[in-house]
Design a protein around this motif. Structure first.
Motif, PDB file in Angstrom:
ATOM      1  N   THR A 218      30.569  34.868  44.531  1.00 29.43           N
ATOM      2  CA  THR A 218      29.825  35.756  43.655  1.00 29.43           C
ATOM      3  C   THR A 218      28.688  36.008  44.101  1.00 29.43           C
ATOM      4  O   THR A 218      27.908  34.968  44.470  1.00 29.43           O
ATOM      5  CB  THR A 218      29.930  34.923  42.277  1.00 29.43           C
ATOM      6  N   PRO A 219      28.224  37.261  44.309  1.00 29.01           N
ATOM      7  CA  PRO A 219      27.027  37.356  45.061  1.00 29.01           C
ATOM      8  C   PRO A 219      25.767  37.020  43.830  1.00 29.01           C
ATOM      9  O   PRO A 219      25.897  37.241  42.738  1.00 29.01           O
ATOM     10  CB  PRO A 219      26.800  39.025  45.093  1.00 29.01           C
ATOM     11  N   PHE A 220      24.763  36.251  44.384  1.00 32.17           N
ATOM     12  CA  PHE A 220      23.743  35.791  43.578  1.00 32.17           C
ATOM     13  C   PHE A 220      24.103  35.322  42.350  1.00 32.17           C
ATOM     14  O   PHE A 220      23.699  35.815  41.188  1.00 32.17           O
ATOM     15  CB  PHE A 220      22.682  36.861  43.291  1.00 32.17           C
ATOM     16  N   PRO A 221      24.734  34.113  42.306  1.00 37.93           N
ATOM     17  CA  PRO A 221      25.461  33.470  41.129  1.00 37.93           C
ATOM     18  C   PRO A 221      24.454  33.219  39.865  1.00 37.93           C
ATOM     19  O   PRO A 221      24.725  33.644  38.844  1.00 37.93           O
ATOM     20  CB  PRO A 221      25.960  32.409  41.350  1.00 37.93           C
ATOM     21  N   GLY A 222      23.244  32.941  40.174  1.00 36.64           N
ATOM     22  CA  GLY A 222      22.399  32.719  39.163  1.00 36.64           C
ATOM     23  C   GLY A 222      21.947  34.065  38.432  1.00 36.64           C
ATOM     24  O   GLY A 222      21.860  34.343  37.323  1.00 36.64           O
ATOM     25  N   LEU A 223      21.566  35.173  39.394  1.00 38.40           N
ATOM     26  CA  LEU A 223      21.270  36.395  38.754  1.00 38.40           C
ATOM     27  C   LEU A 223      22.482  37.003  38.185  1.00 38.40           C
ATOM     28  O   LEU A 223      22.303  37.681  37.000  1.00 38.40           O
ATOM     29  CB  LEU A 223      20.734  37.438  40.072  1.00 38.40           C
ATOM     30  N   HIS A 224      23.841  36.820  38.766  1.00 41.35           N
ATOM     31  CA  HIS A 224      24.924  37.388  37.986  1.00 41.35           C
ATOM     32  C   HIS A 224      25.116  36.734  36.438  1.00 41.35           C
ATOM     33  O   HIS A 224      25.380  37.554  35.660  1.00 41.35           O
ATOM     34  CB  HIS A 224      26.052  36.803  38.637  1.00 41.35           C
TER      35      HIS A 224
ATOM     36  N   SER B 239      22.646  35.595  34.738  1.00 39.56           N
ATOM     37  CA  SER B 239      21.565  36.154  33.801  1.00 39.56           C
ATOM     38  C   SER B 239      21.740  37.303  33.190  1.00 39.56           C
ATOM     39  O   SER B 239      21.577  37.931  32.021  1.00 39.56           O
ATOM     40  CB  SER B 239      20.262  36.111  34.198  1.00 39.56           C
ATOM     41  N   LEU B 240      22.548  38.278  34.270  1.00 40.49           N
ATOM     42  CA  LEU B 240      22.736  39.659  33.730  1.00 40.49           C
ATOM     43  C   LEU B 240      23.743  39.712  32.762  1.00 40.49           C
ATOM     44  O   LEU B 240      23.851  40.500  31.877  1.00 40.49           O
ATOM     45  CB  LEU B 240      23.086  40.345  35.043  1.00 40.49           C
ATOM     46  N   SER B 241      24.999  38.786  32.921  1.00 39.53           N
ATOM     47  CA  SER B 241      25.844  38.574  31.926  1.00 39.53           C
ATOM     48  C   SER B 241      25.118  38.125  30.674  1.00 39.53           C
ATOM     49  O   SER B 241      25.574  38.780  29.482  1.00 39.53           O
ATOM     50  CB  SER B 241      26.782  37.636  32.355  1.00 39.53           C
ATOM     51  N   ALA B 242      24.344  37.378  30.427  1.00 41.07           N
ATOM     52  CA  ALA B 242      23.765  36.905  29.265  1.00 41.07           C
ATOM     53  C   ALA B 242      22.922  38.013  28.951  1.00 41.07           C
ATOM     54  O   ALA B 242      22.930  38.374  27.474  1.00 41.07           O
ATOM     55  CB  ALA B 242      22.733  35.672  29.563  1.00 41.07           C
ATOM     56  N   ARG B 243      22.312  38.820  29.705  1.00 40.33           N
ATOM     57  CA  ARG B 243      21.560  39.930  29.123  1.00 40.33           C
ATOM     58  C   ARG B 243      22.555  41.063  28.460  1.00 40.33           C
ATOM     59  O   ARG B 243      22.159  41.414  27.309  1.00 40.33           O
ATOM     60  CB  ARG B 243      20.908  40.692  30.274  1.00 40.33           C
ATOM     61  N   VAL B 244      23.572  41.308  28.848  1.00 35.85           N
ATOM     62  CA  VAL B 244      24.586  42.198  28.521  1.00 35.85           C
ATOM     63  C   VAL B 244      24.989  41.560  26.810  1.00 35.85           C
ATOM     64  O   VAL B 244      24.934  42.254  26.050  1.00 35.85           O
ATOM     65  CB  VAL B 244      25.747  42.290  29.185  1.00 35.85           C
ATOM     66  N   ARG B 245      25.361  40.209  26.928  1.00 36.53           N
ATOM     67  CA  ARG B 245      25.897  39.594  25.786  1.00 36.53           C
ATOM     68  C   ARG B 245      24.606  39.840  24.644  1.00 36.53           C
ATOM     69  O   ARG B 245      24.880  40.165  23.436  1.00 36.53           O
ATOM     70  CB  ARG B 245      26.388  38.387  25.951  1.00 36.53           C
ATOM     71  N   TYR B 246      23.381  39.377  25.121  1.00 33.56           N
ATOM     72  CA  TYR B 246      22.660  39.343  24.154  1.00 33.56           C
ATOM     73  C   TYR B 246      22.223  40.639  23.557  1.00 33.56           C
ATOM     74  O   TYR B 246      22.003  41.072  22.227  1.00 33.56           O
ATOM     75  CB  TYR B 246      21.316  38.823  24.814  1.00 33.56           C
ATOM     76  N   PHE B 247      22.115  41.741  24.518  1.00 38.62           N
ATOM     77  CA  PHE B 247      21.646  43.032  23.821  1.00 38.62           C
ATOM     78  C   PHE B 247      23.048  43.640  23.097  1.00 38.62           C
ATOM     79  O   PHE B 247      22.843  44.354  22.028  1.00 38.62           O
ATOM     80  CB  PHE B 247      21.849  43.966  25.191  1.00 38.62           C
TER      81      PHE B 247
END
Length: 311
Positions: free
Chosen positions: A72-78, A80-88
């Protein structure tokens, strides 16, 4: 010596070869698609349509990462982006329950909320605003998936840096007095400060009472690497991921241009005309989404969200 052939470098190289649509649009679709392959009790966000927006090379990367999570590329960033999608997603759903009338997605890219969130179709007018080249690709994909374009979505083509998005939005039937949510996901750091200011000022003055904006941001210092780590807990991996992403996007014609000045988020929001705001830190969304089986998943401490309400 030859550089190691890691997934991050290969994705950047694949992105360079694509023309027309936004690079970030496919990158974020890749994140959503990969997260959606996880079991229901483990995935942070779910988007059954994301995979349909991926090129063959990204589908190869997707298969690799799905078979071997270490790829998985940049797992921490991945994460956080997944959390961003869910939060929005959760934010929009809450507003639907509160009588949402319009949803405006600025820099929509390959956003699929209009097609997958319950309660939008038939009840809420959705405006997807993006660059003509990216939007033309998006429209063809939507036709492929659903057979036709949905009646509740208006596609508004705008080059944010050379055109006034507000004029185009109004031309497409936007109603100033209706309760509206404006989504700016993965957008403002790619825009010049003047454009960001004008965008927020328009929203504050031209949306109904109880309307809201939600966006993600980075601090100016984390982009410039001044003051070390921008006053928040972060790791060398966070800095490396952000710097690599910044470099990669710049090489692909989408450089970072805007960051919120450290300690100035409230001032930034209030000056734009909003009277209420909430900052969502990494620790905040960790407590919401990264518990139980996901407790040990790394996140990026340089990724933040915020929302503000129009009174």
């Amino acid at each position: 010596m030859e550089k190691p052939d890691n997934t991050e470098n290969r994705i950047f190289e694949a992105s360079k070869k694509r023309k027309g649509s936004s690079i970030t649009a496919e990158n974020v679709a890749f994140v959503r698609a990969l997260e959606s392959l996880k079991p229901e009790g483990e995935r942070i966000c779910y988007d059954p349509f994301a995979v349909r927006f991926l090129s063959q090379q990204y589908l190869t990367f997707l298969k690799m990462a799905a078979c071997d999570p270490s790829k998985t590329p940049f797992p921490g960033l991945h994460n956080s982006l997944s959390a961003r999608v869910r939060y929005f997603d959760d934010f929009v759903t809450k507003f639907i329950d509160k009588g949402l009338e319009q949803l405006v997605i600025l820099g929509a890219g390959y956003d699929t909320r209009a097609y997958r969130i319950e309660g939008l179709r038939g009840k809420v007018k959705v405006f997807e605003i993006d660059h003509p080249e990216t939007q033309s690709v998006k429209i063809e994909k939507i036709k492929d998936i659903f057979g036709s374009l949905p009646d509740h979505v208006e596609y508004v083509s705008v080059d944010f840096e050379s055109e006034d998005f507000s004029h185009r939005l109004l031309e497409h039937g936007y109603e100033r007095l209706q309760k509206t949510v404006f989504i700016m996901e993965g957008l403002i750091y790619y825009l010049p400060p003047k454009t960001v200011d004008e965008m927020l000022c328009f929203i504050a003055k031209n949306s109904g009472v109880g309307s809201a904006i939600i966006f993600d941001y980075v601090y100016e210092s984390s982009i410039d690497r001044t003051n070390g780590i921008c006053g928040v807990q972060c790791t060398a991996c966070d800095q490396t991921a952000l710097m690599d992403a910044k470099k990669g996007m710049a090489q692909q014609g989408e450089p970072y241009k805007f960051g919120v000045k450290d300690g100035m988020l409230e001032t930034f929001i209030v000056q734009s005309g909003f009277s209420q705001f909430c900052n969502v830190t990494t620790e905040d969304y960790k407590k919401i989404y990264f518990q139980g089986i996901n407790e040990k998943r790394p996140v990026c401490y340089l990724s933040h969200f915020a929302y503000a309400i129009v009174e």
